[in-house]
Structures are given as structure tokens and as C-alpha cells.
Design a protein around this motif. Structure first.
Motif, PDB file in Angstrom:
ATOM      1  N   ARG A 277      19.739  -1.152   3.799  1.00  0.00           N
ATOM      2  CA  ARG A 277      19.385  -0.327   4.999  1.00  0.00           C
ATOM      3  C   ARG A 277      17.874  -0.272   5.210  1.00  0.00           C
ATOM      4  N   MET A 278      17.278  -0.342   4.076  1.00  0.00           N
ATOM      5  CA  MET A 278      15.546  -0.473   4.606  1.00  0.00           C
ATOM      6  C   MET A 278      14.923  -1.606   4.567  1.00  0.00           C
ATOM      7  N   GLY A 279      15.774  -2.836   4.258  1.00  0.00           N
ATOM      8  CA  GLY A 279      15.126  -4.128   4.130  1.00  0.00           C
ATOM      9  C   GLY A 279      14.169  -4.566   3.042  1.00  0.00           C
ATOM     10  N   LEU A 280      14.457  -3.825   2.103  1.00  0.00           N
ATOM     11  CA  LEU A 280      13.628  -3.897   0.951  1.00  0.00           C
ATOM     12  C   LEU A 280      13.963  -4.788  -0.369  1.00  0.00           C
ATOM     13  N   ASP A 281      13.261  -5.180  -1.146  1.00  0.00           N
ATOM     14  CA  ASP A 281      13.634  -5.916  -2.372  1.00  0.00           C
ATOM     15  C   ASP A 281      13.474  -4.702  -3.568  1.00  0.00           C
ATOM     16  N   TYR A 282      12.891  -3.903  -3.388  1.00  0.00           N
ATOM     17  CA  TYR A 282      12.676  -2.815  -4.410  1.00  0.00           C
ATOM     18  C   TYR A 282      12.287  -1.578  -3.668  1.00  0.00           C
ATOM     19  N   VAL A 283      12.394  -0.347  -4.384  1.00  0.00           N
ATOM     20  CA  VAL A 283      11.759   0.685  -4.171  1.00  0.00           C
ATOM     21  C   VAL A 283      10.726   0.961  -5.355  1.00  0.00           C
ATOM     22  N   ASP A 284       9.849   1.887  -5.103  1.00  0.00           N
ATOM     23  CA  ASP A 284       8.800   2.367  -6.103  1.00  0.00           C
ATOM     24  C   ASP A 284       9.508   3.289  -6.938  1.00  0.00           C
ATOM     25  N   ILE A 285      10.046   4.188  -6.448  1.00  0.00           N
ATOM     26  CA  ILE A 285      10.778   5.294  -7.334  1.00  0.00           C
ATOM     27  C   ILE A 285      12.155   5.357  -6.965  1.00  0.00           C
ATOM     28  N   PHE A 286      12.915   5.320  -7.989  1.00  0.00           N
ATOM     29  CA  PHE A 286      14.444   5.749  -7.725  1.00  0.00           C
ATOM     30  C   PHE A 286      14.711   7.037  -8.579  1.00  0.00           C
TER      31      PHE A 286
ATOM     32  N   GLU B  98       0.862  -1.277   0.066  1.00  0.00           N
ATOM     33  CA  GLU B  98       0.013   0.010  -0.237  1.00  0.00           C
ATOM     34  C   GLU B  98       0.597   1.380  -0.092  1.00  0.00           C
ATOM     35  N   MET B  99       2.105   1.137   0.042  1.00  0.00           N
ATOM     36  CA  MET B  99       3.051   2.135  -0.035  1.00  0.00           C
ATOM     37  C   MET B  99       3.786   2.411  -1.195  1.00  0.00           C
ATOM     38  N   ILE B 100       4.288   3.522  -1.537  1.00  0.00           N
ATOM     39  CA  ILE B 100       5.252   4.122  -2.431  1.00  0.00           C
ATOM     40  C   ILE B 100       6.373   4.459  -1.456  1.00  0.00           C
ATOM     41  N   ILE B 101       7.432   4.003  -1.921  1.00  0.00           N
ATOM     42  CA  ILE B 101       8.505   4.227  -0.983  1.00  0.00           C
ATOM     43  C   ILE B 101       9.586   4.770  -2.135  1.00  0.00           C
ATOM     44  N   SER B 102      10.145   5.942  -2.208  1.00  0.00           N
ATOM     45  CA  SER B 102      11.263   6.543  -3.021  1.00  0.00           C
ATOM     46  C   SER B 102      12.671   6.625  -2.202  1.00  0.00           C
ATOM     47  N   THR B 103      13.751   6.661  -3.045  1.00  0.00           N
ATOM     48  CA  THR B 103      14.824   7.133  -2.552  1.00  0.00           C
ATOM     49  C   THR B 103      15.596   7.704  -3.750  1.00  0.00           C
ATOM     50  N   LYS B 104      16.816   8.019  -3.410  1.00  0.00           N
ATOM     51  CA  LYS B 104      17.701   8.849  -4.329  1.00  0.00           C
ATOM     52  C   LYS B 104      19.198   8.804  -4.217  1.00  0.00           C
ATOM     53  N   ALA B 105      19.827   8.912  -5.306  1.00  0.00           N
ATOM     54  CA  ALA B 105      21.277   9.189  -5.142  1.00  0.00           C
ATOM     55  C   ALA B 105      21.929  10.057  -6.054  1.00  0.00           C
ATOM     56  N   GLY B 106      22.924  10.967  -5.616  1.00  0.00           N
ATOM     57  CA  GLY B 106      23.394  11.870  -6.460  1.00  0.00           C
ATOM     58  C   GLY B 106      24.444  12.822  -5.649  1.00  0.00           C
TER      59      GLY B 106
ATOM     60  N   ALA C 108      13.653  -1.102  -8.765  1.00  0.00           N
ATOM     61  CA  ALA C 108      12.841   0.095  -8.842  1.00  0.00           C
ATOM     62  C   ALA C 108      11.832  -0.228  -9.815  1.00  0.00           C
ATOM     63  N   LEU C 109      10.650   0.285  -9.449  1.00  0.00           N
ATOM     64  CA  LEU C 109       9.576  -0.041 -10.302  1.00  0.00           C
ATOM     65  C   LEU C 109       9.458   1.314 -11.504  1.00  0.00           C
ATOM     66  N   TYR C 110       9.782   2.523 -10.951  1.00  0.00           N
ATOM     67  CA  TYR C 110       9.622   3.797 -11.755  1.00  0.00           C
ATOM     68  C   TYR C 110      10.903   4.444 -11.484  1.00  0.00           C
ATOM     69  N   ILE C 111      11.363   5.396 -12.450  1.00  0.00           N
ATOM     70  CA  ILE C 111      12.546   6.287 -12.209  1.00  0.00           C
ATOM     71  C   ILE C 111      12.128   7.671 -12.330  1.00  0.00           C
ATOM     72  N   GLY C 112      12.892   8.534 -11.518  1.00  0.00           N
ATOM     73  CA  GLY C 112      12.585   9.826 -11.575  1.00  0.00           C
ATOM     74  C   GLY C 112      14.120  10.717 -11.440  1.00  0.00           C
ATOM     75  N   ILE C 113      13.676  11.957 -11.519  1.00  0.00           N
ATOM     76  CA  ILE C 113      14.900  12.976 -11.488  1.00  0.00           C
ATOM     77  C   ILE C 113      14.626  14.027 -10.561  1.00  0.00           C
ATOM     78  N   SER C 114      15.552  14.668 -10.045  1.00  0.00           N
ATOM     79  CA  SER C 114      15.298  15.870  -8.899  1.00  0.00           C
ATOM     80  C   SER C 114      16.341  16.867  -9.298  1.00  0.00           C
ATOM     81  N   ASN C 115      15.652  18.064  -9.124  1.00  0.00           N
ATOM     82  CA  ASN C 115      16.825  19.218  -9.556  1.00  0.00           C
ATOM     83  C   ASN C 115      17.088  19.640 -10.819  1.00  0.00           C
ATOM     84  N   TYR C 116      16.439  18.797 -11.701  1.00  0.00           N
ATOM     85  CA  TYR C 116      16.627  18.782 -13.222  1.00  0.00           C
ATOM     86  C   TYR C 116      16.005  20.083 -13.672  1.00  0.00           C
ATOM     87  N   ASN C 117      16.411  21.021 -14.570  1.00  0.00           N
ATOM     88  CA  ASN C 117      15.612  22.082 -14.937  1.00  0.00           C
ATOM     89  C   ASN C 117      14.716  21.558 -16.375  1.00  0.00           C
TER      90      ASN C 117
END
Length: 330
Positions: A125-134, A90-98, A161-170
Motif C-alpha cells: 500500500r505504501m510502495g515501500l521495501d521496508y518500514v523503519d518500525i513495525f 531521512e524518514m522514520i516510517i512506522s506501521t502496526k498490525a493487531g 522492518a529495521l526495528y520492532i515495537g509494541i503498542s498498548n502493552y502494560n
């Protein structure tokens, strides 16, 4: 043992993320602050459970959230394991790297080496097999965009990861990333950008409207301008403000007399709408449907309870929006 509220889906609104099949809650919960090694675990657990009980299904992290780096993911992993693992689907869990994560030449940036190694560490660290958004957390001028996007594409294909995203991109960088990912048949789900009444970069660079037109979701972080858009700073800086002890995120010189006047006037508009200033500021970010979700943080459960009430708020009238705009331009 924690039992989630049976009414958790009755009030929250869920918005489709771009042209994907994924819906995000109008209000998402970020673990940037108050989930590091310097925070109390019982309160962290209460914050996550309160958020979930109110229909917030999206929990947003990054590899370097802390302090120390990685501790927010560790603490969230403990919360999942202890009380909330049964609700994982029931959760969307996201994490990032950069950003900087470990010593040496492979501990930051956008290389394939860094992104894949970092995600593996985050999952442990989170004990997960996947994240929803990376997410790739920020553009890396020293790594070809193609390498970064190919790494994200393979991360999705690996199932980590099920989906991918970007952050701080113009806008321009988003267009480049989108074009590469289209050729790979891996959609760009979302861009996470700073956006508030006081920070409107995604409007001036055109990203906000472009993303809406091209089916890319947008999630806004710092929608309260690091607390400026709350009643906390209406009358100057409180003695117990973290500005006085930790100036990493909001500097004391950011609160000028002009800002104080704007905050006071905006607070008056909010009161006429039956909202707190914080509630109105969050509602404003979501006002036209071009932003998918607004990302909040909290140190107290009551703050989450207050913020999610924006889903009950009336839409802005044209007159209210004009009045707000006039204040912001002063």
C-alpha cells in the motif's frame, strides 16, 4: 515538485530511542485521523510536507487506519510517490498490525500468519521495501507471546522492518516481550502507549519508569486527550465538534463540569508560561526525559506549526509542576 525546507533540522530536537542508535523527533506525526478516504488528498499532502519542513521525520501509521482500513497507508504511499520519495532515507516510517483488518480467522491478533501477511500488505500500500518500525498493535491473549515475538524477530531479520515495537502493552507484558526478544538478540525498541495529563496509566502501572531504566523507548499517543487538553473545550462543547457526529474516540459525557474547571485552570498556567494549553500539555508529557517522543495528529497545517513550538519552551519549574499536579488531583 516539493522541495523540503533547508532549515528543517535547525529547531527540532531529536531524542535517542531507548539504548538504540536511533533518534526520534521530540514531536512525531500520526496519521490515525484525517488520512482516510473521507479526507482531502491535497490537505493530507500539505500536512505531511509541513511536518517534514519543521523537522518531524517520524510518520506513524497502522494497517487499519482510515476509514476505510488501509486507506491511510494508501494515501501516504501516494504522497511519498508523488512528492517525497527522494527523502525516504531521512524518514522514520512506522506501521502496526493487531486490530481487525480483514474477514476470517487470520485477520487480527498476534499470530505469525497475521503479522507477516499484514506487513506485506502495508508495504504494498505504501510502495515501500521496508518500514523503519513495525509494531504489534495490542496484546493478543489467544496467541502465545513467544509466537508473536518470534514473528517480529523474523520480520526484522527479513529486512522488512529495521526495528520492532509494541503498542498498548502494560509493564508486565512489556517485561515478558523484552525477555523473549533478549534471547533472540533482537532488541525491543519502543512501546507506544496512551499518555496525557488526563491518562496516566503508564505511570500507575510502572511502565514509564521501567522502560527508561531498561533502555526501551516510549512514544505517547493521545497526548492532548483527544482534544480535551486544548482551548477548544474550555467553555463546553462547540457546536461543530466531532463529538456530536462521531463519538468513537471522545464521548460527550467525558467533558464533565469538573474537567471544564481543570481545563480552564491549566490554561491559565499555560498562559503564564507563554504557551497555549495544547503546547503545555505536550511539553508536560516530555517533561522528565522518560518519554522519547510525543505523537500528534492534525487537520490543519497551522496545528502542526503551533505544536512543534514546544521545542522552544522553557523547562518546567518545580513550582509549575506542583501547580499542575494540584489541578489534576482536584
Amino acid at each position: 515538485m516539493y522541495q523540503a525546507s533547508q532549515t528543517r533540522y535547525q529547531e527540532m530536537k531529536y531524542n535517542r530511542c531507548g539504548k538504540s542508535g536511533l533518534k526520534l523527533p521530540a514531536v512525531s506525526f500520526g496519521l490515525w485521523h484525517n488520512f482516510g478516504s473521507n479526507a482531502g488528498f491535497d490537505n493530507m499532502q500539505k500536512l505531511c510536507q509541513t511536518a517534514f519542513d519543521l523537522g518531524i521525520t517520524h510518520f506513524d501509521l497502522a494497517n487499519n487506519y482510515g476509514p476505510y482500513a488501509g486507506s491511510a497507508e494508501e494515501n501516504f504511499g501516494r504522497i511519498l510517490k508523488n512528492e517525497m520519495k527522494r527523502y525516504r532515507d531521512e524518514m522514520i516510517i512506522s506501521t502496526k498490525a493487531g486490530y481487525e483488518m480483514w474477514e476470517g480467522p487470520y485477520g487480527n491478533g498476534g499470530s505469525r500468519k497475521y503479522l507477516m501477511a499484514s506487513l506485506d500488505q502495508s508495504l504494498k500500500r505504501m510502495g515501500l521495501d521496508y518500514v523503519d518500525i513495525f509494531y504489534h498493535h495490542k496484546p493478543d491473549p489467544n496467541t502465545p507471546m513467544e509466537e508473536t515475538m518470534l514473528a517480529l524477530d523474523q520480520i526484522v531479520r527479513s529486512g522488512k522492518a529495521l526495528y520492532i515495537g509494541i503498542s498498548n502493552y502494560n509493564k508486565e507484558q512489556t517485561m515478558q516481550a523484552e525477555a523473549i526478544l533478549q534471547k533472540l538478540n533482537t532488541p525491543l525498541l519502543i512501546n507506544q502507549r496512551k499518555y496525557s495529563m488526563f491518562e496516566r496509566g503508564i505511570e500507575t502501572d510502572g511502565l514509564k519508569h521501567y522502560a527508561a531504566e531498561h533502555g526501551i523507548g516510549v512514544i505517547a499517543f493521545c497526548p492532548l486527550a483527544q482534544g480535551l487538553l486544548t482551548d477548544r473545550y474550555k467553555n463546553g462543547i462547540p457546536k461543530d465538534s466531532r463529538i456530536r457526529t462521531d463519538g468513537r474516540f471522545l464521548r460527550e459525557d467525558a467533558i464533565s463540569e469538573n474537567y471544564e474547571k481543570k481545563i480552564q485552570k491549566l490554561d491559565q498556567i499555560a498562559a503564564k508560561r507563554g504557551q497555549s494549553l495544547a503546547q503545555m500539555a505536550l511539553s508536560w508529557v516530555l517533561r522528565d526525559g522518560e518519554v522519547t517522543s510525543v505523537l500528534i495528529g492534525a487537520s490543519k497545517a497551522e496545528q502542526i506549526q503551533e505544536n512543534v513550538r514546544i521545542v522552544e519552551a522553557a523547562a518546567f519549574t518545580a513550582e509549575e509542576l506542583q501547580e499542575i499536579e494540584a489541578v489534576l488531583k482536584e
